[in-house]
Design a protein around this motif. Structure first.
Motif, PDB file in Angstrom:
ATOM      1  N   THR A   1      -3.597   4.756  -0.481  1.00 49.76           N
ATOM      2  CA  THR A   1      -3.582   3.518   0.309  1.00 49.76           C
ATOM      3  C   THR A   1      -2.480   3.488   1.372  1.00 49.76           C
ATOM      4  O   THR A   1      -2.421   2.555   2.168  1.00 49.76           O
ATOM      5  N   CYS A   2      -1.614   4.476   1.367  1.00 43.68           N
ATOM      6  CA  CYS A   2      -0.378   4.425   2.161  1.00 43.68           C
ATOM      7  C   CYS A   2      -0.580   4.881   3.612  1.00 43.68           C
ATOM      8  O   CYS A   2      -1.141   5.942   3.872  1.00 43.68           O
ATOM      9  N   GLY A   3      -0.116   4.058   4.546  1.00 43.65           N
ATOM     10  CA  GLY A   3      -0.277   4.354   5.964  1.00 43.65           C
ATOM     11  C   GLY A   3       0.524   5.573   6.410  1.00 43.65           C
ATOM     12  O   GLY A   3       0.031   6.407   7.167  1.00 43.65           O
TER      13      GLY A   3
ATOM     14  N   LEU B   1      -0.043   8.549  -1.652  1.00 44.83           N
ATOM     15  CA  LEU B   1      -0.836   7.449  -2.200  1.00 44.83           C
ATOM     16  C   LEU B   1      -2.062   7.305  -1.303  1.00 44.83           C
ATOM     17  O   LEU B   1      -1.937   7.401  -0.070  1.00 44.83           O
TER      18      LEU B   1
ATOM     19  N   PHE C   1       6.862   7.620  -1.350  1.00 47.55           N
ATOM     20  CA  PHE C   1       5.757   8.349  -0.721  1.00 47.55           C
ATOM     21  C   PHE C   1       5.773   8.203   0.794  1.00 47.55           C
ATOM     22  O   PHE C   1       6.181   7.144   1.278  1.00 47.55           O
TER      23      PHE C   1
ATOM     24  N   PRO D   1       0.804  -1.231   0.000  1.00 49.11           N
ATOM     25  CA  PRO D   1       0.000   0.000   0.000  1.00 49.11           C
ATOM     26  C   PRO D   1       0.836   1.280   0.000  1.00 49.11           C
ATOM     27  O   PRO D   1       0.330   2.347  -0.344  1.00 49.11           O
ATOM     28  N   CYS D   2       2.124   1.167   0.367  1.00 51.09           N
ATOM     29  CA  CYS D   2       2.963   2.370   0.464  1.00 51.09           C
ATOM     30  C   CYS D   2       3.876   2.558  -0.745  1.00 51.09           C
ATOM     31  O   CYS D   2       4.784   3.381  -0.721  1.00 51.09           O
ATOM     32  N   ARG D   3       3.659   1.750  -1.785  1.00 53.28           N
ATOM     33  CA  ARG D   3       4.443   1.916  -3.007  1.00 53.28           C
ATOM     34  C   ARG D   3       3.481   2.024  -4.177  1.00 53.28           C
ATOM     35  O   ARG D   3       2.384   1.469  -4.130  1.00 53.28           O
ATOM     36  N   LEU D   4       3.897   2.725  -5.226  1.00 50.50           N
ATOM     37  CA  LEU D   4       3.040   2.862  -6.396  1.00 50.50           C
ATOM     38  C   LEU D   4       3.206   1.629  -7.284  1.00 50.50           C
ATOM     39  O   LEU D   4       4.276   1.383  -7.822  1.00 50.50           O
ATOM     40  N   ALA D   5       2.128   0.851  -7.409  1.00 50.28           N
ATOM     41  CA  ALA D   5       2.174  -0.356  -8.228  1.00 50.28           C
ATOM     42  C   ALA D   5       2.020   0.019  -9.695  1.00 50.28           C
ATOM     43  O   ALA D   5       1.413   1.037 -10.028  1.00 50.28           O
TER      44      ALA D   5
END
Lengths: 170, 92
Positions: free
Chosen positions: B21-23, B19, B68, A57-61
């Motif tokens: 979705t990013c915590g 992002l 990010f 979730p913390c990286r751009l896929a």
């Protein structure tokens, strides 16, 4: 703009429970900052609906599974990051020291090579000199689990990474 | 590029590449909201095509690793959720 993907609190709780259970059963630990951890679990579920797999979730896929394989959770970088920083990149998983409060958490540097570096990287060559082995040895790229059998297992019995995360080791 | 604007006290130009979705991005947004400052952000994962490419190009200018969150506070770049550094840069 991409369509917003909705995830329910119930889905988040269910996956959180499952990941927590699986982590504890194999010597890993989820972050006890439950707000942060559930934010990440929600991110995993959003990415599953968006891309079809648990992209970090913390990286751009990129949205192409083959190119994102190394960042499918648990990512290839989790264990080295747990060793060096006590946490994985997004801090879904933490080390025992962090759990005991001996180490504080924060953002850590990105270990994943840049897309240019990844393009240039050659696949590792298979160790030679043991060619008389009756079976090939497969290595889980996430946790290092080794097994000697015709094909890798469907799911790594240690870290639950899927079959495609295994490489031929010997 | 689609930017989202959050109203608050004007502490200069604060821009964040994030992002959805990013915590760590969520933690950073929460910190800025708690501080009550005015800022702009873009969730790059929600952009598409040219807009996304443009955002990543812009981000690369500040942070070659393109990770990010990346926060730009009055031309100072802060990568990752770094509470103390962010507070210092904003002058809180």
């Amino acid at each position: 703009m991409s369509d917003r993907v909705e995830v329910t609190g119930k889905e988040v709780d269910k996956l959180y429970e499952r990941l927590n259970r699986e982590a504890e059963a194999s010597g890993y630990h989820l972050n006890t900052d439950v707000e942060h951890t559930k934010d990440l679990v929600e991110g995993l579920l959003v990415n599953e609906k968006r891309y079809g797999y648990w992209a970090c979730p913390c990286r751009l896929a990129e949205g192409i599974k083959e190119k994102d394989l190394d960042i499918i959770c648990p990512c290839d970088y989790r264990d080295p990051d747990l060793n060096d920083y006590g946490t994985c990149y997004c801090a879904l998983y933490v080390s025992q020291a962090v759990l005991k409060g001996e180490k504080n958490l924060g953002s850590i540097p990105e270990r994943r090579p840049s897309s240019e570096e990844r393009k240039r990287a050659k696949p590792k060559s298979i160790a030679k000199g043991v060619s008389s082995l009756p079976l090939p040895v497969w290595r889980c790229k996430v946790c290092g689990y080794l097994c000697a059998r015709e094909d890798p297992p469907e799911v790594c019995p240690i870290c639950k990474a899927k079959k495609e995360r295994f490489e031929r080791f010997i | 590029m689609e930017m989202k604007h959050v109203k608050g006290k004007n502490k200069g130009n604060i821009m964040m590449y994030a992002l959805s979705t990013c915590g760590w991005c969520k933690k950073t947004k929460r910190l800025l909201n708690e501080m009550g400052v005015e800022y702009d952000y873009t969730d790059v994962d929600l952009l598409e095509g040219e807009e996304k490419a443009k955002a990543m190009e812009e981000l690369e200018h500040w942070n070659p690793r393109r990770s990010f969150p990346t926060l730009v506070i009055n031309n100072e770049c802060i990568v990752g959720y770094q509470e103390e550094k962010i507070k210092e840069a904003i002058g809180a």
